[in-house]
Design a protein around this motif. Structure first.
Motif, mmCIF file in Angstrom:
data_model
loop_
_atom_site.group_PDB
_atom_site.id
_atom_site.type_symbol
_atom_site.label_atom_id
_atom_site.label_comp_id
_atom_site.label_asym_id
_atom_site.label_seq_id
_atom_site.Cartn_x
_atom_site.Cartn_y
_atom_site.Cartn_z
ATOM 1 N N THR A 87 0.806 -1.228 0.000
ATOM 2 C CA THR A 87 0.000 0.000 0.000
ATOM 3 C C THR A 87 0.835 1.271 0.000
ATOM 4 O O THR A 87 0.342 2.316 -0.423
ATOM 5 C CB THR A 87 -0.956 0.031 1.207
ATOM 6 N N GLU A 88 2.088 1.208 0.478
ATOM 7 C CA GLU A 88 2.917 2.406 0.565
ATOM 8 C C GLU A 88 4.185 2.327 -0.291
ATOM 9 O O GLU A 88 4.446 3.230 -1.085
ATOM 10 C CB GLU A 88 3.314 2.656 2.030
ATOM 11 N N PRO A 91 3.671 1.645 -4.397
ATOM 12 C CA PRO A 91 3.241 2.869 -5.097
ATOM 13 C C PRO A 91 4.339 3.934 -5.157
ATOM 14 O O PRO A 91 4.479 4.631 -6.168
ATOM 15 C CB PRO A 91 2.038 3.339 -4.286
ATOM 16 N N GLU A 92 5.137 4.066 -4.096
ATOM 17 C CA GLU A 92 6.238 5.031 -4.105
ATOM 18 C C GLU A 92 7.292 4.642 -5.151
ATOM 19 O O GLU A 92 7.785 5.502 -5.889
ATOM 20 C CB GLU A 92 6.879 5.099 -2.719
ATOM 21 N N LEU A 94 6.763 2.811 -7.874
ATOM 22 C CA LEU A 94 6.169 3.023 -9.196
ATOM 23 C C LEU A 94 6.150 4.499 -9.575
ATOM 24 O O LEU A 94 6.431 4.854 -10.727
ATOM 25 C CB LEU A 94 4.761 2.433 -9.251
ATOM 26 N N ALA A 95 5.853 5.368 -8.622
ATOM 27 C CA ALA A 95 5.855 6.807 -8.899
ATOM 28 C C ALA A 95 7.257 7.281 -9.275
ATOM 29 O O ALA A 95 7.417 8.094 -10.196
ATOM 30 C CB ALA A 95 5.341 7.580 -7.682
ATOM 31 N N LYS A 98 7.950 6.073 -12.841
ATOM 32 C CA LYS A 98 7.223 6.887 -13.825
ATOM 33 C C LYS A 98 7.873 8.253 -13.995
ATOM 34 O O LYS A 98 8.035 8.738 -15.116
ATOM 35 C CB LYS A 98 5.760 7.029 -13.424
#
Length: 110
Positions: A87-88, A91-92, A94-95, A98
Motif C-alpha cells: 500500500t505504501e 506505489p512510491e 512506481l511513482a 514513472k
C-alpha cells in the motif's frame, strides 16, 4: 552523500519498508551490505553480485541496453508484513519509476 545503514532486520510491525536511492555512479567502495540473512562472501568479492552496476554499464557500452536510471532503489528483502509494502512502498517505487521514465526494472534478490 553518506546514508545511515538500513535496518538489518524487519520490524515485524506496520512500518513501510525503507527505500534507499543509490546513485548508479556511486563509489563502489562505499557500498555496505547490512543484511544478516545470508552469506555476503560473493558480494564482498564483487559488489556486482548484489548491485550489478558495472555489468549493466557494460551492456550499455556494447549497445545491448540504452541507459540506466541515475539512481537505483533498494529495500530490505524480508518483509513479513506485506500490507505496508503493497500500500505504501510499491506505489512510491512506481511513482519514482514513472517520474524517471523507466521502461524496465531489474529485480536482484540477494
Amino acid at each position: 552523500g553518506e546514508q545511515e545503514p538500513m535496518r538489518g532486520y524487519p520490524t515485524f510491525g506496520n512500518e513501510a519498508p525503507q527505500i534507499r536511492k543509490i546513485p548508479t555512479d556511486v563509489d563502489r567502495s562505499k557500498l555496505v551490505i547490512n543484511h544478516p540473512g545470508y552469506d555476503h562472501k560473493y558480494a564482498k568479492q564483487d559488489i556486482n553480485a548484489n548491485l550489478p552496476f558495472d555489468r549493466l554499464n557494460e551492456l550499455i557500452e556494447d549497445g545491448t541496453i540504452g541507459s540506466l536510471s541515475e539512481e537505483t532503489l533498494v529495500l530490505m528483502g524480508l518483509q513479513p508484513n506485506v500490507a505496508p509494502l503493497l500500500t505504501e512502498t510499491i506505489p512510491e517505487i512506481l511513482a519514482t519509476f514513472k517520474a524517471d521514465n523507466v521502461d524496465a526494472a531489474l529485480l536482484v534478490p540477494s
